[in-house]
Design an enzyme around this catalytic site. Structure first.
Site, PDB file in Angstrom:
ATOM      1  CG  ASP A   8      33.450  34.046  36.589  1.00 50.30           C
ATOM      2  OD1 ASP A   8      33.631  33.100  37.580  1.00 50.30           O
ATOM      3  OD2 ASP A   8      32.099  34.619  36.437  1.00 50.30           O
ATOM      4  CB  SER A  43      36.190  29.831  38.853  1.00 45.00           C
ATOM      5  OG  SER A  43      35.407  29.718  39.513  1.00 45.00           O
ATOM      6  CE  LYS A 190      37.347  35.266  39.825  1.00 47.43           C
ATOM      7  NZ  LYS A 190      35.976  34.693  39.448  1.00 47.43           N
ATOM      8  CG  ASN A 216      34.014  36.347  42.921  1.00 41.85           C
ATOM      9  OD1 ASN A 216      33.752  36.423  41.677  1.00 41.85           O
ATOM     10  ND2 ASN A 216      34.279  35.064  42.094  1.00 41.85           N
TER      11      ASN A 216
END
Length: 266
Positions: A8, A43, A190, A216
């Site tokens: 990330d 991301s 993701k 996330n």
């Protein structure tokens, strides 16, 4: 053996100045290439913004927009398109929520309608290198991937809870930064984007090393053989991670960890 490293960016790989030790990363990237280890940037941000952080590194992959857009070595792999009826529904519901501005994130650009503010644009441009103003959603000729919102830090939890209640099962709200909420399609995250890179490279889940700090990132960290949370990660992220670093994103703890893994594999 680790064959894929996923990071990330905001709050994890990048420090609070939105940068990283580029010279040290160049050295580690060369080690990765020698060992055939794929580096994946995963991301919630726009691909074009993420690409700008690595202008010299062509042989890497990007899972942008929280998994909705997957790029491998400059080649489009796949992107998840939000149906237009869902786009309108979300925009109508959330747009009427007091104090919330909405960024509509497409494959080619992000978009702000006239209802949004210049102040919001000034914030959003830090995460989206391509933004266009449009008079209405009907003026957007693009595949829509997600919505992005930036809220006041003190309002984050309350707004997140409200969106879970208001939007139901049709859209998933997730935190993607200290003041950011993304509205994504159910099942698009993701980990799903990384799966597409895995298929290209024939990489197993057990061969993945992943780093994250926010909600996330949870699916990605659970999927990885080694899921690592930085010291500034949200409590729920730390709870599901295999490793929790003591240091935050302003240290080079992630680069330290990556280097230790690569050295051990030599």
């Amino acid at each position: 053996m680790i064959k894929l490293i996923a990071v990330d960016m905001d709050g994890t790989f990048l420090n609070d100045m939105k940068d990283y030790n580029r010279q040290r990363f160049d050295m580690l990237f060369d080690m990765m290439k020698t060992q055939n280890v794929e580096f994946v940037v995963a991301s919630g941000n726009q691909y074009y913004q993420l690409r700008s952080f690595f202008p010299r590194h062509k042989e890497m992959s990007f899972v942008s927009d929280n998994g909705a857009n997957v790029i491998h070595h400059y080649q489009d792999v796949e992107h998840e398109v939000m149906p237009w009826d869902t786009v309108h529904k979300v925009f109508d519901i959330v747009g009427g929520y007091e104090g919330v501005n909405i960024l509509v994130c497409g494959k080619q650009s992000a978009y702000l309608t006239k209802e949004q503010t210049q102040e919001f644009y000034d914030l959003a441009i830090n995460y989206n290198h391509r933004i266009q103003w449009v008079d209405s959603l009907e003026n957007i000729a693009d595949d829509i991937l997600k919505f992005a919102l930036i809220v006041e830090p003190q309002d984050l939890e309350a707004i997140l809870e409200a969106f879970h209640r208001i939007l139901g099962d049709g859209i998933t709200p997730v935190t993607s930064g200290h003041t950011a909420i993304d509205l994504i399609q159910p099942g698009v995250h993701k980990a799903k984007g990384i799966e597409k890179i895995q298929k290209i490279l024939n990489v197993k889940d057990s061969e993945i090393l992943a780093f994250g700090d926010n909600d996330n990132d949870i699916e990605m960290l659970k999927k990885a053989g080694i899921g690592v949370a930085v010291g500034n990660a949200r409590p729920g992220v730390k709870d599901i991670s295999d490793v929790v670093l003591e240091k935050d994103n302003n240290s080079e703890a992630i680069l330290d960890f990556i280097e230790a893994i690569l050295v051990s594999q030599q």
